[in-house]
Design a protein around this motif. Structure first.
Motif, PDB file in Angstrom:
ATOM      1  N   VAL A 113      55.528 -45.293 -45.265  1.00 35.89           N
ATOM      2  CA  VAL A 113      56.295 -45.361 -44.218  1.00 35.89           C
ATOM      3  C   VAL A 113      55.916 -46.999 -43.730  1.00 35.89           C
ATOM      4  O   VAL A 113      54.892 -47.229 -43.892  1.00 35.89           O
ATOM      5  N   HIS A 114      56.912 -47.775 -43.408  1.00 37.24           N
ATOM      6  CA  HIS A 114      56.670 -49.081 -42.916  1.00 37.24           C
ATOM      7  C   HIS A 114      57.586 -49.357 -41.628  1.00 37.24           C
ATOM      8  O   HIS A 114      58.469 -48.775 -41.474  1.00 37.24           O
ATOM      9  N   THR A 115      57.370 -50.413 -40.785  1.00 39.78           N
ATOM     10  CA  THR A 115      57.974 -50.713 -39.777  1.00 39.78           C
ATOM     11  C   THR A 115      58.673 -52.168 -40.103  1.00 39.78           C
ATOM     12  O   THR A 115      57.718 -52.986 -40.757  1.00 39.78           O
ATOM     13  N   ILE A 116      59.570 -52.730 -39.651  1.00 39.03           N
ATOM     14  CA  ILE A 116      60.223 -54.048 -39.571  1.00 39.03           C
ATOM     15  C   ILE A 116      60.469 -54.352 -38.197  1.00 39.03           C
ATOM     16  O   ILE A 116      61.433 -53.571 -37.502  1.00 39.03           O
ATOM     17  N   PRO A 136      55.225 -59.094 -33.813  1.00 41.17           N
ATOM     18  CA  PRO A 136      54.142 -58.245 -34.133  1.00 41.17           C
ATOM     19  C   PRO A 136      54.077 -57.066 -33.169  1.00 41.17           C
ATOM     20  O   PRO A 136      53.870 -57.421 -31.964  1.00 41.17           O
ATOM     21  N   VAL A 138      51.831 -50.309 -33.814  1.00 47.60           N
ATOM     22  CA  VAL A 138      52.085 -49.858 -35.213  1.00 47.60           C
ATOM     23  C   VAL A 138      50.656 -49.848 -36.017  1.00 47.60           C
ATOM     24  O   VAL A 138      50.505 -48.521 -36.755  1.00 47.60           O
ATOM     25  N   ASP A 139      49.910 -50.497 -35.901  1.00 50.32           N
ATOM     26  CA  ASP A 139      48.752 -50.478 -36.563  1.00 50.32           C
ATOM     27  C   ASP A 139      47.866 -49.465 -36.262  1.00 50.32           C
ATOM     28  O   ASP A 139      47.343 -48.777 -36.968  1.00 50.32           O
ATOM     29  N   LEU A 144      49.255 -46.410 -37.525  1.00 55.39           N
ATOM     30  CA  LEU A 144      49.155 -46.142 -39.079  1.00 55.39           C
ATOM     31  C   LEU A 144      47.861 -45.891 -39.434  1.00 55.39           C
ATOM     32  O   LEU A 144      47.339 -45.865 -40.728  1.00 55.39           O
ATOM     33  N   ALA A 204      45.683 -48.709 -39.687  1.00 58.34           N
ATOM     34  CA  ALA A 204      45.575 -49.723 -40.645  1.00 58.34           C
ATOM     35  C   ALA A 204      44.209 -50.114 -40.335  1.00 58.34           C
ATOM     36  O   ALA A 204      43.851 -50.356 -39.305  1.00 58.34           O
ATOM     37  N   SER A 206      42.729 -56.735 -40.905  1.00 53.45           N
ATOM     38  CA  SER A 206      43.169 -57.300 -42.009  1.00 53.45           C
ATOM     39  C   SER A 206      41.731 -58.216 -42.859  1.00 53.45           C
ATOM     40  O   SER A 206      40.969 -58.674 -42.243  1.00 53.45           O
ATOM     41  N   PRO A 207      41.951 -58.020 -44.286  1.00 52.27           N
ATOM     42  CA  PRO A 207      40.739 -58.689 -44.885  1.00 52.27           C
ATOM     43  C   PRO A 207      40.841 -60.229 -44.847  1.00 52.27           C
ATOM     44  O   PRO A 207      40.075 -61.014 -45.627  1.00 52.27           O
ATOM     45  N   VAL A 208      41.702 -60.690 -44.284  1.00 49.55           N
ATOM     46  CA  VAL A 208      41.856 -62.159 -44.360  1.00 49.55           C
ATOM     47  C   VAL A 208      40.617 -62.922 -43.801  1.00 49.55           C
ATOM     48  O   VAL A 208      40.312 -64.101 -44.324  1.00 49.55           O
ATOM     49  N   ARG A 209      40.059 -62.318 -43.048  1.00 48.52           N
ATOM     50  CA  ARG A 209      38.901 -62.822 -42.290  1.00 48.52           C
ATOM     51  C   ARG A 209      37.632 -63.101 -43.341  1.00 48.52           C
ATOM     52  O   ARG A 209      37.144 -64.137 -43.373  1.00 48.52           O
ATOM     53  N   ASN A 258      47.564 -61.142 -49.194  1.00 45.85           N
ATOM     54  CA  ASN A 258      47.644 -59.572 -48.583  1.00 45.85           C
ATOM     55  C   ASN A 258      49.036 -59.198 -48.171  1.00 45.85           C
ATOM     56  O   ASN A 258      49.303 -58.129 -48.091  1.00 45.85           O
ATOM     57  N   ALA A 259      49.738 -60.588 -47.532  1.00 47.67           N
ATOM     58  CA  ALA A 259      51.026 -59.967 -47.306  1.00 47.67           C
ATOM     59  C   ALA A 259      52.165 -60.047 -48.351  1.00 47.67           C
ATOM     60  O   ALA A 259      53.235 -59.711 -48.129  1.00 47.67           O
TER      61      ALA A 259
END
Lengths: 443, 174
Positions: B36-39, B43, B47-48, B51, B53, B56-59, B122-123
């Motif tokens: 399942v995803h949201t669009i 932002p 939602v996160d 889910l 979630a 984010s591993p961006v850090r 990641n995205a």
């Protein structure tokens, strides 16, 4: 946003208002572009003249080796700073009013650094060997002197350009997807290419927002460090009037001051041209004016401190150069810059002035002029009156410098004009973020 | 197993507001609808939460980039000084204070570059095209809930999405 932008705004209206700013331009736009191109061409001709005949055709000669070109370099790097302040620093502080103006401010940053980058090349005299500035491995025996602030400057300014450009472009990706989705034909392909397949899925937003915060966090120290390093180009030397520890904060305050003025100079006509009044309100402009009161007062304090330290240090050379600045050949420039940079922003204390668009525009122009002369006075007066009276020499710019100066302004405005017609000047997704969600506008 | 059964489909429900979307997302998660995803045009931190979630591993990319840049800065300056040992102004060959300026700048430069790389990886960007079934309204004023399912599940999912407040449902083979 509902208060700043007006309660009538909603997601759909944002798209309806802002996407058309990228529609094909009308005749006055092309006429302006043509005028700017003509001025750039004239500046290019002046530069080619200088290349053919040597730097001597400019007014630059011993002891004033740094003159209008380095003045303009510092001026344009300074202009760049407001963009990072508005986009990154105010973002980290969650200042809501930044959303409507930060895109233009970021564009000012990127284009100002691109303009500033021209001046070390123009000033070199032999721009074809500009790559010697970079510390790359080579057989010619060039000494990479990392103790020199000039090398720090190369690193600082090129990093600033890279990080600002990344931040600028990254912030624009969701908006480019909006434009892609509302375009057809080649425009759809063009914006689709730059939107990189953005859809706005939860995964994309999660990583995007995380990256955006970190990019803002990384750009923020650059606001402080880049102009500090530029100031060290001067402060690390022993020239009277330059060799002072106040330069880094003084330059940073000046940079933000000039940048805010330039953003205002650009945003006010743009707001009118694109009918962005619901997005860039008088409140936004008044908030920038309030920031300018702060930076103007910081500058006033710095100017006063410089003079105080020159007197209090007892150093005869320092005293002499500051006396010369205030009462010598270039005194007119000093008093002009004090009036423009410190005096004129004080008028923003009057609510009627800081909410009047004509006043804001006029005073922003004053500050732009004042900030140019601030750098001119620092550079030229100190060099023209060094330690040795035998070498004292007055400097006046000649036609190549004046032409290149005009060309640099035309180049900067040309870049902004192209940007304003091709890319979204207001961040649509961030404006939407501040609005009530669709279907619940009246909740 | 026939090809029609193997094919996966994207069913997207369109919502006018975030609350309906979140309610539908919770219902879809509770019903174990699968992927399942949201669009959305903006932002949506809630939602996160639904889910579950992870951060984010961006850090980590930012940290790695910063450390790499720091090493590059020190390496470049110290390495150059050792490679070209020229004393200037009586200062030590390896002058840490001025070299720190370069190290600091390189930390920021590589930190930013790695951050962008981390985001793109990641995205899963850049993509040549948007996914099939994507609708331009989802960057405008609509919120989408996308469920990836098999053909046999389409009708059930479609019904659930409509029940949860979707004012329109589209599906397409992906």
């Amino acid at each position: 946003m509902s208060t700043e932008a007006g309660p009538q705004l909603n997601y759909k209206q944002v798209d309806l208002d802002l996407v058309p700013t990228m529609r094909p331009a009308r005749k006055p736009y092309y006429v302006t572009l043509a005028c700017l191109l003509a001025v750039i061409a004239w500046g290019g001709y002046a530069w080619s003249w200088q290349l053919r005949h040597g730097l001597g055709v400019a007014g630059i000669s011993w002891p004033v080796g740094w003159a209008v070109y380095i003045t303009l370099f510092v001026f344009w790097v300074g202009i760049a700073h407001s963009g990072t302040l508005i986009s990154a620093v105010l973002f980290l502080f969650r200042v809501r009013w930044r959303s409507s103006i930060y895109r233009s401010a970021e564009a000012v940053t990127v284009f100002a650094v691109l303009t500033a980058g021209l001046f070390p090349l123009i000033h070199l005299g032999r721009p074809w060997v500009a790559y010697w500035l970079m510390p790359y491995p080579q057989m010619g025996g060039l000494f990479p002197n990392f103790r020199s602030p000039l090398v720090w400057d190369v690193f600082a300014v090129s990093t600033y350009l890279t990080v600002s450009a990344i931040f600028f472009f990254t912030g624009m990706v969701p908006d480019l997807a909006i434009v892609r989705d509302r375009s057809r034909g080649w425009r759809e392909k063009f914006y689709g290419f730059f939107a990189q397949g953005w859809q706005g899925t939860d995964r994309q937003w999660r990583h995007y927002t995380a990256a955006y915060v970190f990019l803002a966090g990384l750009a923020t120290p650059l606001v402080i460090s880049v102009h500090s390093i530029v100031s060290w180009d001067f402060a690390m030397s022993i020239v009277p009037g330059w060799h002072t520890t106040i330069f880094p904060p003084y330059f940073v305050a000046g940079a933000i001051h000039s940048g805010l003025a330039m953003v205002m100079t650009i945003v006010i006509p743009m707001r009118r041209l694109f009918r962005l009044h619901p997005y860039i309100t008088r409140e936004h402009l008044a908030n920038m004016a309030k920031l300018m009161i702060l930076t103007g007062m910081l500058l006033g304090f710095s100017y006063a401190t410089e003079f105080f330290i020159a007197w209090y240090s007892g150093n005869i050379y320092e005293r002499s150069i500051f006396f010369y600045r205030a009462f010598g050949h270039y005194a007119w420039a000093l008093w002009l810059l004090v009036a423009a940079n410190v005096g004129s922003p004080l008028l923003f204390f009057i609510p009627r002035v800081r909410k009047s668009v004509p006043w804001l525009f006029t005073l922003s122009l004053f500050v732009n002029v004042g900030m140019f002369f601030e750098r001119f006075v620092i550079i030229v007066t100190s060099l023209s009156r060094d330690y040795d009276p035998f070498s004292w020499h007055l400097y006046a710019p000649r036609w190549p410098e004046i032409s290149i100066l005009a060309g640099s302004f035309a180049w900067f405005f040309l870049l902004f004009l192209l940007f304003a017609k091709i890319f979204p000047v207001v961040s649509m997704w961030e404006v939407k973020e501040l609005l009530p969600v669709p279907g619940k506008e009246h909740a | 197993m026939s090809k029609a059964v193997e094919a996966r489909h994207s069913v997207i429900g369109f919502y006018a507001d975030v609350d309906s979307l979140i309610a539908a997302l919770k219902a879809a998660r509770a019903a174990h609808c699968g992927e399942v995803h949201t669009i959305s045009p903006v932002p949506l931190p809630e939602v996160d939460e639904v889910l579950g979630a992870k951060r984010s591993p961006v850090r980590r990319f930012t940290l790695a980039g910063g450390l790499f840049g720091l090493a590059v800065g020190w390496g470049l300056t110290i390495g150059s000084a050792e490679h070209y040992p020229l004393i200037v102004g009586g200062k030590p060959l390896i002058s840490l204070t001025p070299f720190a300026v370069i190290a600091y700048i390189c930390t920021i430069l590589f930190g930013a570059l790695f951050t962008v790389a981390g985001m793109l990886i990641n995205a899963r960007l850049p993509r040549i095209q948007v996914g099939r079934g994507y609708d331009p309204r989802l960057t405008g004023n609509r919120f989408g809930l996308q469920v990836i399912c098999s053909q046999t599940e389409i009708e059930t999912i479609k019904h659930r999405l409509l029940e949860s407040g979707a004012d329109e449902v589209k599906y397409v083979e992906v």
